[in-house]
Design a protein around this motif. Structure first.
Motif, PDB file in Angstrom:
ATOM      1  N   ILE A 143       0.859  -1.189   0.000  1.00  0.00           N
ATOM      2  CA  ILE A 143       0.000   0.000   0.000  1.00  0.00           C
ATOM      3  C   ILE A 143       0.891   1.234   0.000  1.00  0.00           C
ATOM      4  N   ASN A 144       0.710   2.089  -0.987  1.00  0.00           N
ATOM      5  CA  ASN A 144       1.454   3.344  -1.031  1.00  0.00           C
ATOM      6  C   ASN A 144       0.869   4.308   0.002  1.00  0.00           C
ATOM      7  N   VAL A 145       1.698   4.769   0.923  1.00  0.00           N
ATOM      8  CA  VAL A 145       1.215   5.593   2.026  1.00  0.00           C
ATOM      9  C   VAL A 145       1.656   7.047   1.897  1.00  0.00           C
ATOM     10  N   ASP A 146       2.953   7.281   1.741  1.00  0.00           N
ATOM     11  CA  ASP A 146       3.468   8.650   1.896  1.00  0.00           C
ATOM     12  C   ASP A 146       4.229   9.165   0.676  1.00  0.00           C
ATOM     13  N   GLN A 147       4.150   8.475  -0.444  1.00  0.00           N
ATOM     14  CA  GLN A 147       4.916   8.915  -1.607  1.00  0.00           C
ATOM     15  C   GLN A 147       4.390  10.223  -2.194  1.00  0.00           C
ATOM     16  N   SER A 148       5.316  11.014  -2.682  1.00  0.00           N
ATOM     17  CA  SER A 148       4.964  12.147  -3.525  1.00  0.00           C
ATOM     18  C   SER A 148       4.737  11.645  -4.940  1.00  0.00           C
ATOM     19  N   ARG A 149       4.209  12.500  -5.806  1.00  0.00           N
ATOM     20  CA  ARG A 149       3.979  12.102  -7.194  1.00  0.00           C
ATOM     21  C   ARG A 149       5.282  11.682  -7.865  1.00  0.00           C
ATOM     22  N   GLU A 150       6.366  12.375  -7.544  1.00  0.00           N
ATOM     23  CA  GLU A 150       7.654  12.095  -8.178  1.00  0.00           C
ATOM     24  C   GLU A 150       8.245  10.757  -7.726  1.00  0.00           C
ATOM     25  N   GLU A 151       7.811  10.254  -6.581  1.00  0.00           N
ATOM     26  CA  GLU A 151       8.366   9.002  -6.065  1.00  0.00           C
ATOM     27  C   GLU A 151       7.609   7.773  -6.562  1.00  0.00           C
ATOM     28  N   LEU A 152       6.559   7.976  -7.329  1.00  0.00           N
ATOM     29  CA  LEU A 152       5.784   6.856  -7.849  1.00  0.00           C
ATOM     30  C   LEU A 152       6.264   6.482  -9.245  1.00  0.00           C
ATOM     31  N   PRO A 153       6.219   5.199  -9.592  1.00  0.00           N
ATOM     32  CA  PRO A 153       6.819   4.755 -10.857  1.00  0.00           C
ATOM     33  C   PRO A 153       6.017   5.104 -12.099  1.00  0.00           C
ATOM     34  N   VAL A 154       4.693   5.231 -11.954  1.00  0.00           N
ATOM     35  CA  VAL A 154       3.832   5.496 -13.109  1.00  0.00           C
ATOM     36  C   VAL A 154       2.761   6.503 -12.714  1.00  0.00           C
ATOM     37  N   ASP A 155       2.188   7.179 -13.704  1.00  0.00           N
ATOM     38  CA  ASP A 155       1.173   8.197 -13.436  1.00  0.00           C
ATOM     39  C   ASP A 155      -0.135   7.594 -12.944  1.00  0.00           C
ATOM     40  N   THR A 156      -0.344   6.308 -13.189  1.00  0.00           N
ATOM     41  CA  THR A 156      -1.590   5.668 -12.764  1.00  0.00           C
ATOM     42  C   THR A 156      -1.553   5.237 -11.295  1.00  0.00           C
ATOM     43  N   ALA A 157      -0.430   5.458 -10.620  1.00  0.00           N
ATOM     44  CA  ALA A 157      -0.315   5.115  -9.206  1.00  0.00           C
ATOM     45  C   ALA A 157      -0.558   6.344  -8.335  1.00  0.00           C
ATOM     46  N   THR A 158      -0.944   6.091  -7.087  1.00  0.00           N
ATOM     47  CA  THR A 158      -1.132   7.169  -6.121  1.00  0.00           C
ATOM     48  C   THR A 158      -0.697   6.687  -4.750  1.00  0.00           C
TER      49      THR A 158
END
Length: 260
Positions: A143-158
């Motif tokens: 579960i992605n909890v605290d990532q910023s947009r830049e730390e995610l691998p793809v635009d479809t993730a949050t």
């Protein structure tokens, strides 16, 4: 909130009377929690890490997250006598329930193993990988909890943070997910009435049902179909030019909402 998981707090909350959990191993870093849970082969023993470095998703995809930004864990559960194909689906129900409980955010389920957040345009916040082992089924989730947009691998993730839930205590999320997973797994294993309750709950939560989707199947074909249900084996039932038929998760690469 970033920082190492509190292993003592997790053990105190989980390994107690009235719960099935027998132990919690918290690793600062680990290649794959699924691989470690399979190696240990201890039912109801939780493996969690602050930094998964060689995680795996469906179809051999790799998955890694920045340290202390996610809930990444696996546990070996006894395989239900019926409905093994439902294990990724009930895990999705557990995550959905836990996210609502801890953050107040609505989460939706995309068949077979994604958890989406409507608050961030239905981007994916959680992936699930279940693997059959001699001792049961290893259930893994991230579960992605605290990532910023830049730390995610793809635009479809949050992440929960991007959807508006800041300062989530990851220990609370771990405990809530495992409490709900024990509930749904228990129902799935309890007999026909319990399974029927699980099936109905998932069908209510699955936003894939009722949508036009592009079904990317193994071999490269793409079929434009309407998802009309999930059958009692956990397969997606779709309606196409040749009528209705069911597809299993192992036969599908992607299920994407149809464009246009």
């Amino acid at each position: 909130m970033r920082g190492p998981l509190d292993s003592e707090a997790l053990h105190e909350a989980l390994v107690t009377s009235g719960t099935p959990w027998t132990g919690v191993d918290v690793h600062p870093a680990l290649g794959s929690t699924n691989a470690e849970a399979a190696r240990l082969a201890r039912p109801f023993h939780v493996v969690v890490t602050d930094h998964q470095q060689a995680g795996r998703g469906r179809l051999g995809r790799t998955w890694e997250t920045p340290a202390s930004t996610s809930v990444t864990m696996s546990v070996l559960l006894p395989a239900p006598d019926a409905g093994r194909g439902w294990m990724p689906l009930v895990t999705g129900l557990a995550v959905r329930d836990a996210v609502a409980e801890v953050t107040g955010l609505q989460a939706d389920l995309k068949w077979p193993n994604d958890v989406l957040l409507p608050a961030d345009e239905e981007r994916k916040v959680c992936g699930i990988l279940c693997e059959l082992q001699p001792g049961g089924v290893v259930v893994g989730l991230g579960i992605n909890v605290d990532q910023s947009r830049e730390e995610l691998p793809v635009d479809t993730a949050t992440s929960l943070r991007l959807a508006g839930a800041e300062d989530v205590r990851r220990e609370d999320l771990v405990v809530a997910v495992l409490e709900r997973l024990a509930h749904w797994h228990g129902l799935l294993s309890s007999g026909p009435q319990g399974r029927a309750e699980v099936h109905a709950a998932y069908r209510r939560a699955c936003v894939t049902i009722g949508r036009e989707v592009d079904l990317h199947v193994t071999g490269g074909d793409v079929r434009r179909v309407r998802a009309v249900g999930v059958d009692d084996d956990g397969r997606l039932v779709v309606a196409g030019a040749s009528g209705e038929y069911a597809v299993a998760a192992g036969d599908v690469v992607h299920v994407r909402s149809a464009a246009g």
